[in-house]
Scaffold this active site. Structure first.
Site, PDB file in Angstrom:
ATOM      1  N   CYS A   1       0.804  -1.225   0.000  1.00  0.00           N
ATOM      2  CA  CYS A   1       0.000   0.000   0.000  1.00  0.00           C
ATOM      3  C   CYS A   1       0.837   1.276   0.000  1.00  0.00           C
ATOM      4  O   CYS A   1       0.309   2.355  -0.240  1.00  0.00           O
ATOM      5  CB  CYS A   1      -0.957  -0.010   1.185  1.00  0.00           C
TER       6      CYS A   1
ATOM      7  N   HIS B   1      -2.928   6.871   2.254  1.00  0.00           N
ATOM      8  CA  HIS B   1      -3.475   5.610   1.777  1.00  0.00           C
ATOM      9  C   HIS B   1      -4.847   5.392   2.412  1.00  0.00           C
ATOM     10  O   HIS B   1      -5.034   5.587   3.610  1.00  0.00           O
ATOM     11  CB  HIS B   1      -2.534   4.467   2.136  1.00  0.00           C
TER      12      HIS B   1
ATOM     13  N   ASN C   1     -10.442  -0.003  -0.039  1.00  0.00           N
ATOM     14  CA  ASN C   1      -8.988  -0.001   0.075  1.00  0.00           C
ATOM     15  C   ASN C   1      -8.411  -0.633  -1.180  1.00  0.00           C
ATOM     16  O   ASN C   1      -8.531  -1.838  -1.392  1.00  0.00           O
ATOM     17  CB  ASN C   1      -8.583  -0.799   1.322  1.00  0.00           C
TER      18      ASN C   1
END
Length: 317
Positions: free
Chosen positions: A119, A243, A273
């Site tokens: 990520c 993020h 996500n």
């Protein structure tokens, strides 16, 4: 923004994004696993997410987002001499994603490599592109974050299937007289690599509470260091785009930055996500909605499996 006087600057000159057409709501997931719309919204802040079709690949999504960024830049494929794709979900490690993306976009013989920092991958890739352009190794770089996390989900595990999603975001980085990308502040905590990993080499697993504590207690100093190294005070920020891991994580880190006037990206609510795609996807969507005008100063912060993290400041064109 600070830079070495002996090196040219580099800046992001264009953005692009791609999301699959298939929208999966919390109620859709509640029909399969023991969960509810209220439970998902209260734990992670997600209302819906996009899931790619079975025939849609990481490369397909990267091409779609990268093509939009290239078109928006006003450059031609011949102008791009470096392609970096951040991804941790490509099914096949060989060949790399970036060379295939470049070929499909008609970019002739660029440097091409993938980055797997999970990520944090987009921030890592952007830092590398910035250094390559400033160092003279590239003139214009295409940087893409693209993920198909749905390929690696146990759809009967409510702790993960409600969180992750698919998509891609891209930017073009070009040389400029004035620097528009601050120094990347990056690092890792490999002794905690077992907190997010592929279980049985098939499914994403994470220790949610451990990851939550790490992100909410240890990462805001990284963001503050990125601001300091760029010569930007928190009160000068236009936006904070971390993020999109979990809405509670996003808002917790934002509070600790001490920049109450900054717009906070909350793309996770409708995008889920998307790992390395989440920051460029959120940025592109915010720009598209008119939320980030020219000259905006933006702080990015990526973090995830590895454990890896990275942050940098951008000044938008």
């Amino acid at each position: 923004m600070k830079t070495s006087p002996s090196l040219p600057g580099a800046r992001v000159v264009a953005f692009g994004e791609y999301q699959p057409a298939n929208v999966v709501t919390n109620d859709d997931l509640a029909a399969r696993v023991d969960t509810s719309d209220e439970w998902i919204r209260s734990r992670v802040g997600i209302a819906e997410r996009r899931i790619a079709s079975p025939g849609e690949s990481v490369t397909d999504m990267a091409v779609a987002a990268g093509g939009k960024a290239l078109a928006a830049s006003g450059l031609t494929p011949d102008d791009i001499d470096l392609v970096i794709v951040a991804t941790c979900t490509q099914r096949d490690q060989i060949p790399n994603t970036s060379a295939s993306v470049a070929a499909r976009l008609g970019i002739p013989a660029p440097g091409a490599f993938d980055v797997n920092a999970a990520c944090a991958g987009f921030c890592y890739a952007l830092g590398l592109a910035n250094d390559a352009v400033r160092g003279g190794s590239a003139r214009n770089a295409l940087v893409i974050g693209a993920e198909k996390l749905s390929d690696w989900l146990d759809w009967d595990d409510r702790s993960t299937c409600v969180i992750f999603a698919d998509g891609a975001g891209a930017v073009v980085v070009s040389a400029s007289e004035e620097p528009g990308i601050g120094p990347v502040v990056w690092g890792s905590s490999g002794d905690r690599a077992d907190k997010i990993y592929l279980r049985d080499h098939k499914y994403i697993y994470q220790e949610g509470q451990t990851v939550f504590r790490w992100t909410t207690t240890e990462l805001y100093p990284v963001a503050l260091e990125a601001l300091e190294r760029a010569g930007v005070a928190p009160e000068e920020l236009t936006a904070f785009v971390p993020h999109q891991a979990n809405l509670r994580i996003v808002e917790s880190i934002a509070r600790k930055l001490g920049a109450p006037q900054a717009l906070i990206a909350r793309d996770i609510v409708t995008a889920g996500n998307t790992s390395s795609a989440s920051i460029p996807l959120a940025l592109s969507r915010m720009i598209g909605r008119g939320e980030l005008p020219s000259g905006s100063t933006v702080l990015t912060l990526g973090f995830g499996a590895g454990l890896t993290y990275a942050a940098q400041v951008l000044r938008l064109p």
